[in-house]
Design an enzyme around this catalytic site. Structure first.
Site, PDB file in Angstrom:
ATOM      1  N   GLY A 254      43.096  19.392  57.093  1.00  0.00           N
ATOM      2  CA  GLY A 254      42.557  18.075  56.812  1.00  0.00           C
ATOM      3  C   GLY A 254      41.104  17.963  57.237  1.00  0.00           C
ATOM      4  O   GLY A 254      40.637  18.680  58.123  1.00  0.00           O
TER       5      GLY A 254
ATOM      6  N   LYS B  14      37.409  31.163  57.382  1.00  0.00           N
ATOM      7  CA  LYS B  14      38.287  32.173  57.991  1.00  0.00           C
ATOM      8  C   LYS B  14      38.185  33.527  57.301  1.00  0.00           C
ATOM      9  O   LYS B  14      38.243  34.573  57.946  1.00  0.00           O
ATOM     10  CB  LYS B  14      39.744  31.706  58.005  1.00  0.00           C
ATOM     11  CG  LYS B  14      40.453  31.615  56.665  1.00  0.00           C
ATOM     12  CD  LYS B  14      40.484  30.196  56.172  1.00  0.00           C
ATOM     13  CE  LYS B  14      41.178  30.062  54.827  1.00  0.00           C
ATOM     14  NZ  LYS B  14      41.143  28.657  54.356  1.00  0.00           N
TER      15      LYS B  14
ATOM     16  N   LYS C 104      43.620  34.494  59.193  1.00  0.00           N
ATOM     17  CA  LYS C 104      43.576  33.793  60.479  1.00  0.00           C
ATOM     18  C   LYS C 104      44.193  34.645  61.589  1.00  0.00           C
ATOM     19  O   LYS C 104      43.688  34.660  62.715  1.00  0.00           O
ATOM     20  CB  LYS C 104      44.315  32.460  60.353  1.00  0.00           C
ATOM     21  CG  LYS C 104      43.654  31.505  59.375  1.00  0.00           C
ATOM     22  CD  LYS C 104      44.529  30.289  59.119  1.00  0.00           C
ATOM     23  CE  LYS C 104      43.900  29.352  58.097  1.00  0.00           C
ATOM     24  NZ  LYS C 104      44.783  28.221  57.763  1.00  0.00           N
TER      25      LYS C 104
ATOM     26  N   ILE D  92      42.940  22.226  66.077  1.00  0.00           N
ATOM     27  CA  ILE D  92      43.576  22.688  67.313  1.00  0.00           C
ATOM     28  C   ILE D  92      42.635  23.680  67.989  1.00  0.00           C
ATOM     29  O   ILE D  92      42.211  24.646  67.364  1.00  0.00           O
ATOM     30  CB  ILE D  92      44.927  23.369  67.014  1.00  0.00           C
ATOM     31  CG1 ILE D  92      45.811  22.462  66.160  1.00  0.00           C
ATOM     32  CG2 ILE D  92      45.649  23.738  68.303  1.00  0.00           C
ATOM     33  CD1 ILE D  92      47.046  23.148  65.618  1.00  0.00           C
TER      34      ILE D  92
ATOM     35  N   THR E 215      35.498  17.859  51.538  1.00  0.00           N
ATOM     36  CA  THR E 215      36.357  17.120  52.460  1.00  0.00           C
ATOM     37  C   THR E 215      35.914  17.296  53.907  1.00  0.00           C
ATOM     38  O   THR E 215      35.757  16.319  54.648  1.00  0.00           O
ATOM     39  CB  THR E 215      37.817  17.582  52.306  1.00  0.00           C
ATOM     40  OG1 THR E 215      38.229  17.385  50.949  1.00  0.00           O
ATOM     41  CG2 THR E 215      38.735  16.800  53.222  1.00  0.00           C
ATOM     42  N   VAL E 216      35.695  18.548  54.319  1.00  0.00           N
ATOM     43  CA  VAL E 216      35.318  18.802  55.710  1.00  0.00           C
ATOM     44  C   VAL E 216      33.860  18.442  55.952  1.00  0.00           C
ATOM     45  O   VAL E 216      33.513  17.808  56.957  1.00  0.00           O
ATOM     46  CB  VAL E 216      35.585  20.271  56.086  1.00  0.00           C
ATOM     47  CG1 VAL E 216      35.154  20.538  57.525  1.00  0.00           C
ATOM     48  CG2 VAL E 216      37.065  20.608  55.925  1.00  0.00           C
TER      49      VAL E 216
ATOM     50  N   GLY F 117      42.433  24.623  62.200  1.00  0.00           N
ATOM     51  CA  GLY F 117      41.732  23.358  62.027  1.00  0.00           C
ATOM     52  C   GLY F 117      41.292  22.727  63.328  1.00  0.00           C
ATOM     53  O   GLY F 117      40.473  23.268  64.063  1.00  0.00           O
TER      54      GLY F 117
ATOM     55  N   VAL G 283      40.421  28.783  62.405  1.00  0.00           N
ATOM     56  CA  VAL G 283      41.867  28.960  62.581  1.00  0.00           C
ATOM     57  C   VAL G 283      42.457  27.674  63.146  1.00  0.00           C
ATOM     58  O   VAL G 283      41.960  27.132  64.132  1.00  0.00           O
ATOM     59  CB  VAL G 283      42.178  30.122  63.541  1.00  0.00           C
ATOM     60  CG1 VAL G 283      43.685  30.260  63.756  1.00  0.00           C
ATOM     61  CG2 VAL G 283      41.597  31.430  63.014  1.00  0.00           C
TER      62      VAL G 283
ATOM     63  N   GLY H  21      47.042  17.367  47.685  1.00  0.00           N
ATOM     64  CA  GLY H  21      45.855  18.131  48.034  1.00  0.00           C
ATOM     65  C   GLY H  21      46.083  19.173  49.101  1.00  0.00           C
ATOM     66  O   GLY H  21      45.129  19.785  49.598  1.00  0.00           O
TER      67      GLY H  21
END
Length: 430
Positions: A312, A116, A215, A147, A31-32, A145, A143, A197
């Site tokens: 996500g 992490k 984290k 942000i 996904t990432v 995502g 940590v 998910g």
């Protein structure tokens, strides 16, 4: 004769300076990883070139939108032995990802990772290895995502002395608890989270607090400047929370969230992860769904709140690409010294204690007596109507007290025959 252009009117690019783009190898095209490749392909950030993708069973992962210059391989040795400048590790876990990261750093390559667990347990060692070999290790995506908490602590708040951290660091738990706040039951919301998910088939890492504590350990090193073993942070599961707890919490002006918190005071460091009552006026109470939030409390600058989508593919990929751009433009991180610290779970805060009893005379007197022996003052006793006497839930809230003192009191209270289950004790954040 025309005058020369102002030097600021035409900023130099890496190409005009004769600097080659950084060659990027992605380990893990899930996904990432696919989101990182998508950003590189569509936005074409200056100074970055995707050249390799490693994934087991790579044939099923291969896409054509990355362009024809990308080498797809199942052989990680081929990538580590190539002229790739930066390995982007997005596989996760301690092994084999840790082996690949060490190999990359030992060869002088830089590494960008969202791992992490690896950074929480081995970050200090890996940063030293990177520095010794002339590379860099960046982990802004590890940590919260998308942000920018880690860059914010490393750069924006480096001049302050952070004394306390409080945060919502696991989107899965936040999704579950914010749905329960609306009236849903835990089992149904967990199934929904798994279907979307957000949660794994085995959700223990999330609901048990293990993901959040890794984290928190990373943030403690950057913010409080202490090195701790994540396993010394004892997490508490959110599975003990029920609808009745939200009912009582709302009556008291609170809600419930999984909170990671740490503080440094008078030379001692305390940390914990678990469900807590959060004042409805607190920013932590505003976080819904899979959002993450971190509040850093500085000695000089006061509270700074980081908030946004913490999970996500796309949000996390943004953090990864931002780290890559920092490397491409030779941005230097602020070196933050840290030192090993002895960790406790001792906080002095108010507590919410929910009891479930087979009702009989004298129960409250026994409970208050046990609390009084530890010099713990009661703030309120709340019993909502509509519950049967043979399975009666009620709540006692207490004034700020030491966690150890309350633990001793509850050990005595648990011997009462009227209790149908152990008391639920939650810290109250005001």
């Amino acid at each position: 004769m025309s005058s020369p252009a102002h030097p600021l009117s035409a900023p130099a690019t890496r190409e005009s300076q004769g600097i080659k783009p950084l060659r990027i190898g992605i380990f893990g095209f899930g996904t990432v990883g696919s989101s990182v490749a998508r950003i590189l392909a569509e936005s074409k950030p200056e100074g970055l070139e995707l050249t390799h993708v490693f994934n087991r069973g790579v044939a099923r992962k291969r896409v054509d939108w990355t362009g024809g210059g990308v080498e797809w391989t199942e052989d990680y040795e081929a990538v580590l032995g190539s002229d790739v400048d930066v390995v982007v590790e997005l596989v996760g876990g301690l092994d084999p990802a840790g082996t690949w990261v060490r190999r990359a750093l030992e060869s002088g390559k830089s590494v960008v990772t969202a791992n992490k667990k690896l950074i929480a347990f081995h970050g200090v060692e890996l940063e030293r290895l990177a520095a010794a070999k002339g590379g860099h290790l960046k982990y802004g995506a590890a940590v919260a995502g998308g942000i920018p908490v880690i860059p914010g602590l490393e750069q924006g708040l480096a001049g302050d002395r952070i004394e306390r951290l409080e945060g919502i660091l696991n989107g899965t738990c936040n999704f579950i608890l914010s749905k329960m706040e609306e009236g849903a039951e835990f089992a149904a919301v967990l199934a929904e989270a798994q279907a979307k998910g957000y949660a794994e088939a085995d959700p223990t890492e999330d609901v048990g607090g293990f993901d959040a504590r890794a984290k928190l350990a990373i943030l403690m090193r950057l913010a409080l400047r202490v090195e701790v073993n994540p396993e010394e942070i004892v997490p508490r599961s959110i599975t003990s929370i029920s609808a009745v707890d939200f009912s009582y919490a709302q009556y008291l002006g609170y809600t419930i969230r999984q909170v990671s918190r740490a503080q440094k005071r008078d030379g001692t460091v305390a940390a914990t992860v678990g469900p807590m009552l959060v004042d409805q006026r607190s920013p932590l109470a505003w976080s819904r769904g899979t959002e993450n939030m971190v509040i850093a409390s500085g000695h000089y600058g006061g509270n700074v709140v980081f908030s946004g989508h913490g999970a996500g593919g796309h949000p996390t990929a943004v953090a990864v690409v931002s780290d890559l751009l920092a490397l491409a433009h030779r941005s230097r991180r602020v070196e933050i010294p840290s030192a090993p610290a002895k960790l406790t779970a001792e906080f002095e805060v108010p507590h919410y204690i929910r009891f479930l009893v087979d009702d009989r005379p004298g129960i409250v007197a026994e409970i208050t007596g046990s609390l009084a022996r530890e010099r713990i003052n009661i703030r309120a006793i709340v019993q909502k109507p509509g519950f049967p006497q043979h399975a009666l839930p009620f709540v006692v809230t207490v004034e700020p007290c030491r966690s150890s003192a309350l633990h001793r009191a509850l050990e005595r209270i648990q011997t009462m025959e009227c209790l149908l289950e152990p008391p639920l004790d939650l810290q109250m954040l005001e």
